[in-house]
Scaffold this motif. Sequence first.
Motif, mmCIF file in Angstrom:
data_model
loop_
_atom_site.group_PDB
_atom_site.id
_atom_site.type_symbol
_atom_site.label_atom_id
_atom_site.label_comp_id
_atom_site.label_asym_id
_atom_site.label_seq_id
_atom_site.Cartn_x
_atom_site.Cartn_y
_atom_site.Cartn_z
ATOM 1 N N GLU A 36 4.059 -4.965 7.514
ATOM 2 C CA GLU A 36 3.619 -3.595 7.249
ATOM 3 C C GLU A 36 4.066 -3.132 5.860
ATOM 4 O OE1 GLU A 36 4.815 -0.901 10.294
ATOM 5 O OE2 GLU A 36 3.751 -1.979 11.890
ATOM 6 N N PHE A 37 5.267 -3.525 5.460
ATOM 7 C CA PHE A 37 5.783 -3.139 4.145
ATOM 8 C C PHE A 37 4.873 -3.672 3.034
ATOM 9 C CE2 PHE A 37 8.351 -3.983 0.367
ATOM 10 C CZ PHE A 37 9.037 -2.792 0.191
ATOM 11 N N HIS A 38 4.578 -4.961 3.107
ATOM 12 C CA HIS A 38 3.739 -5.556 2.066
ATOM 13 C C HIS A 38 2.303 -5.040 2.136
ATOM 14 C CE1 HIS A 38 6.536 -8.437 0.258
ATOM 15 N NE2 HIS A 38 7.086 -8.495 1.451
ATOM 16 N N ARG A 39 1.809 -4.841 3.340
ATOM 17 C CA ARG A 39 0.445 -4.340 3.486
ATOM 18 C C ARG A 39 0.323 -2.936 2.896
ATOM 19 N NH1 ARG A 39 -2.649 -1.194 6.734
ATOM 20 N NH2 ARG A 39 -4.843 -1.863 7.020
ATOM 21 N N ALA A 40 1.329 -2.092 3.111
ATOM 22 C CA ALA A 40 1.291 -0.723 2.583
ATOM 23 C C ALA A 40 1.230 -0.723 1.059
ATOM 24 C CB ALA A 40 2.506 0.063 3.075
ATOM 25 N N ILE A 41 1.941 -1.642 0.440
ATOM 26 C CA ILE A 41 1.894 -1.757 -1.020
ATOM 27 C C ILE A 41 0.511 -2.223 -1.464
ATOM 28 C CG2 ILE A 41 2.792 -3.041 -3.017
ATOM 29 C CD1 ILE A 41 5.508 -3.048 -1.580
ATOM 30 N N ASN A 42 -0.034 -3.192 -0.745
ATOM 31 C CA ASN A 42 -1.355 -3.712 -1.105
ATOM 32 C C ASN A 42 -2.435 -2.647 -0.950
ATOM 33 O OD1 ASN A 42 -0.003 -6.117 -1.487
ATOM 34 N ND2 ASN A 42 -0.706 -7.047 0.417
ATOM 35 N N VAL A 43 -2.301 -1.793 0.060
ATOM 36 C CA VAL A 43 -3.252 -0.692 0.245
ATOM 37 C C VAL A 43 -3.107 0.316 -0.892
ATOM 38 C CG1 VAL A 43 -3.841 1.290 1.701
ATOM 39 C CG2 VAL A 43 -3.436 -0.946 2.748
ATOM 40 N N ALA A 44 -1.859 0.614 -1.265
ATOM 41 C CA ALA A 44 -1.611 1.578 -2.343
ATOM 42 C C ALA A 44 -2.158 1.087 -3.683
ATOM 43 C CB ALA A 44 -0.116 1.857 -2.463
ATOM 44 N N ALA A 45 -2.309 -0.223 -3.815
ATOM 45 C CA ALA A 45 -2.845 -0.785 -5.065
ATOM 46 C C ALA A 45 -4.299 -0.396 -5.286
ATOM 47 C CB ALA A 45 -2.710 -2.306 -5.050
ATOM 48 N N ASP A 46 -4.982 -0.002 -4.204
ATOM 49 C CA ASP A 46 -6.385 0.428 -4.288
ATOM 50 C C ASP A 46 -7.254 -0.642 -4.947
ATOM 51 O OD1 ASP A 46 -8.520 2.113 -3.847
ATOM 52 O OD2 ASP A 46 -8.282 3.174 -5.753
ATOM 53 N N SER A 47 -7.039 -1.888 -4.522
ATOM 54 C CA SER A 47 -7.814 -3.021 -5.023
ATOM 55 C C SER A 47 -8.230 -3.865 -3.821
ATOM 56 C CB SER A 47 -6.982 -3.856 -6.002
ATOM 57 O OG SER A 47 -6.519 -3.079 -7.081
ATOM 58 N N PRO A 48 -9.253 -3.422 -3.079
ATOM 59 C CA PRO A 48 -9.586 -4.031 -1.789
ATOM 60 C C PRO A 48 -9.828 -5.540 -1.832
ATOM 61 C CG PRO A 48 -10.797 -1.994 -2.097
ATOM 62 C CD PRO A 48 -10.138 -2.286 -3.403
ATOM 63 N N LYS A 49 -10.521 -6.012 -2.845
ATOM 64 C CA LYS A 49 -10.827 -7.443 -2.899
ATOM 65 C C LYS A 49 -9.557 -8.259 -3.124
ATOM 66 C CE LYS A 49 -15.234 -7.194 -2.246
ATOM 67 N NZ LYS A 49 -15.816 -7.670 -0.954
ATOM 68 N N LEU A 50 -8.689 -7.776 -3.993
ATOM 69 C CA LEU A 50 -7.440 -8.486 -4.272
ATOM 70 C C LEU A 50 -6.533 -8.444 -3.036
ATOM 71 C CD1 LEU A 50 -6.312 -10.012 -6.704
ATOM 72 C CD2 LEU A 50 -5.057 -7.951 -7.324
ATOM 73 N N ALA A 51 -6.519 -7.312 -2.354
ATOM 74 C CA ALA A 51 -5.711 -7.197 -1.131
ATOM 75 C C ALA A 51 -6.250 -8.118 -0.045
ATOM 76 C CB ALA A 51 -5.708 -5.749 -0.645
ATOM 77 N N GLN A 52 -7.577 -8.229 0.034
ATOM 78 C CA GLN A 52 -8.177 -9.134 1.012
ATOM 79 C C GLN A 52 -7.804 -10.576 0.710
ATOM 80 O OE1 GLN A 52 -12.478 -9.428 0.908
ATOM 81 N NE2 GLN A 52 -12.579 -9.781 3.117
ATOM 82 N N LEU A 53 -7.817 -10.933 -0.565
ATOM 83 C CA LEU A 53 -7.417 -12.281 -0.969
ATOM 84 C C LEU A 53 -5.961 -12.544 -0.583
ATOM 85 C CD1 LEU A 53 -7.940 -14.932 -2.484
ATOM 86 C CD2 LEU A 53 -7.329 -13.747 -4.603
ATOM 87 N N MET A 54 -5.106 -11.559 -0.805
ATOM 88 C CA MET A 54 -3.699 -11.703 -0.454
ATOM 89 C C MET A 54 -3.534 -11.888 1.051
ATOM 90 S SD MET A 54 -0.759 -11.974 -1.815
ATOM 91 C CE MET A 54 0.995 -11.712 -1.589
ATOM 92 N N SER A 55 -4.324 -11.170 1.830
ATOM 93 C CA SER A 55 -4.273 -11.300 3.279
ATOM 94 C C SER A 55 -4.639 -12.708 3.716
ATOM 95 C CB SER A 55 -5.222 -10.286 3.930
ATOM 96 O OG SER A 55 -5.249 -10.440 5.327
ATOM 97 N N GLN A 56 -5.626 -13.293 3.052
ATOM 98 C CA GLN A 56 -6.034 -14.656 3.389
ATOM 99 C C GLN A 56 -4.950 -15.671 3.010
ATOM 100 O OE1 GLN A 56 -9.705 -14.824 1.203
ATOM 101 N NE2 GLN A 56 -10.919 -13.950 2.859
ATOM 102 N N ILE A 57 -4.318 -15.451 1.855
ATOM 103 C CA ILE A 57 -3.247 -16.353 1.421
ATOM 104 C C ILE A 57 -2.077 -16.303 2.395
ATOM 105 C CG2 ILE A 57 -1.548 -16.828 -0.402
ATOM 106 C CD1 ILE A 57 -3.574 -15.431 -2.334
ATOM 107 N N THR A 58 -1.753 -15.086 2.864
ATOM 108 C CA THR A 58 -0.592 -14.896 3.727
ATOM 109 C C THR A 58 -0.714 -15.669 5.035
ATOM 110 O OG1 THR A 58 -0.237 -12.713 2.756
ATOM 111 C CG2 THR A 58 0.854 -13.138 4.840
ATOM 112 N N ARG A 59 -1.930 -15.968 5.452
ATOM 113 C CA ARG A 59 -2.117 -16.756 6.675
ATOM 114 C C ARG A 59 -1.454 -18.122 6.575
ATOM 115 N NH1 ARG A 59 -8.554 -15.922 8.095
ATOM 116 N NH2 ARG A 59 -8.491 -13.669 8.490
ATOM 117 N N TYR A 60 -1.362 -18.634 5.369
ATOM 118 C CA TYR A 60 -0.786 -19.962 5.171
ATOM 119 C C TYR A 60 0.735 -19.925 5.089
ATOM 120 C CZ TYR A 60 -5.565 -21.320 3.901
ATOM 121 O OH TYR A 60 -6.915 -21.535 3.911
#
Length: 237
Positions: free
Chosen positions: A137-161
């Motif tokens: 939740e901590f990292h996700r909140a920062i990614n949401v605050a970045a207001d860069s949906p595509k980059l945040a989505q990419l980060m979400s996919q990377i985090t799966r690994y």
Amino acid sequence: MTAPDFAARPQLSEDVARFVRNRIFDGTYGAGEYVRLDQLAAELGISVTPVREALFQLRAEGLLAQQPRRGFVVLPVTSRDLTDVANVQAHVGGELAARAATNIKDDELRQLEEIQAQLETAYASNDNERAVRLNHEFHRAINVAADSPKLAQLMSQITRYAPESVFPTIAGWPSRSIKDHRRVLAALEKRDDKLARKAMSEHLAAGAVPLIEHLVERGVVGDAIHPDSTRLRRSPS
């Protein structure tokens, strides 16, 4: 690992994929072992369809291979793979933190501080499951605050690994994580994008070596750690 109540959850295939991924990284499923579709479905109390979808997803991630008439077999986890993931996380996560520093609102910052306080409590009480959730939740909140949906989505996919569930069990990592998160928060409070990028990038990169050592000790990673394989590239500050 005790099987959670999958029958009551939506998006079952993603939950099953996370469950199997965690079993691979905690050593329950070793390299060369077969993951039996029918057996796993019966264990989780669900139909074979979401289990099959999950195993195909893990095959796409390179954690499983499918062998004709034999099913899905666990592939070896290598230190190079884990280092590559950490490198990409460090770069993308650093950029997201930098953007968050310039965009974050006061209420979002207060929410982050509350999440961090709860995370530190979870670490102190050895509540690993809650710590994993709050860290996410901590990292996700920062990614949401970045207001860069595509980059945040990419980060979400990377985090799966990245085997998030392992980190609270690594000796010394909770205290290191707390220190790093506080550095990130301080940078965000100052709205300092360069400092935020550096703090987040170093935090995400720092986990690779202890993670690999932890997994080697438990037989999950079988390849030797070459010094070059764990030398992480830092994002520009």
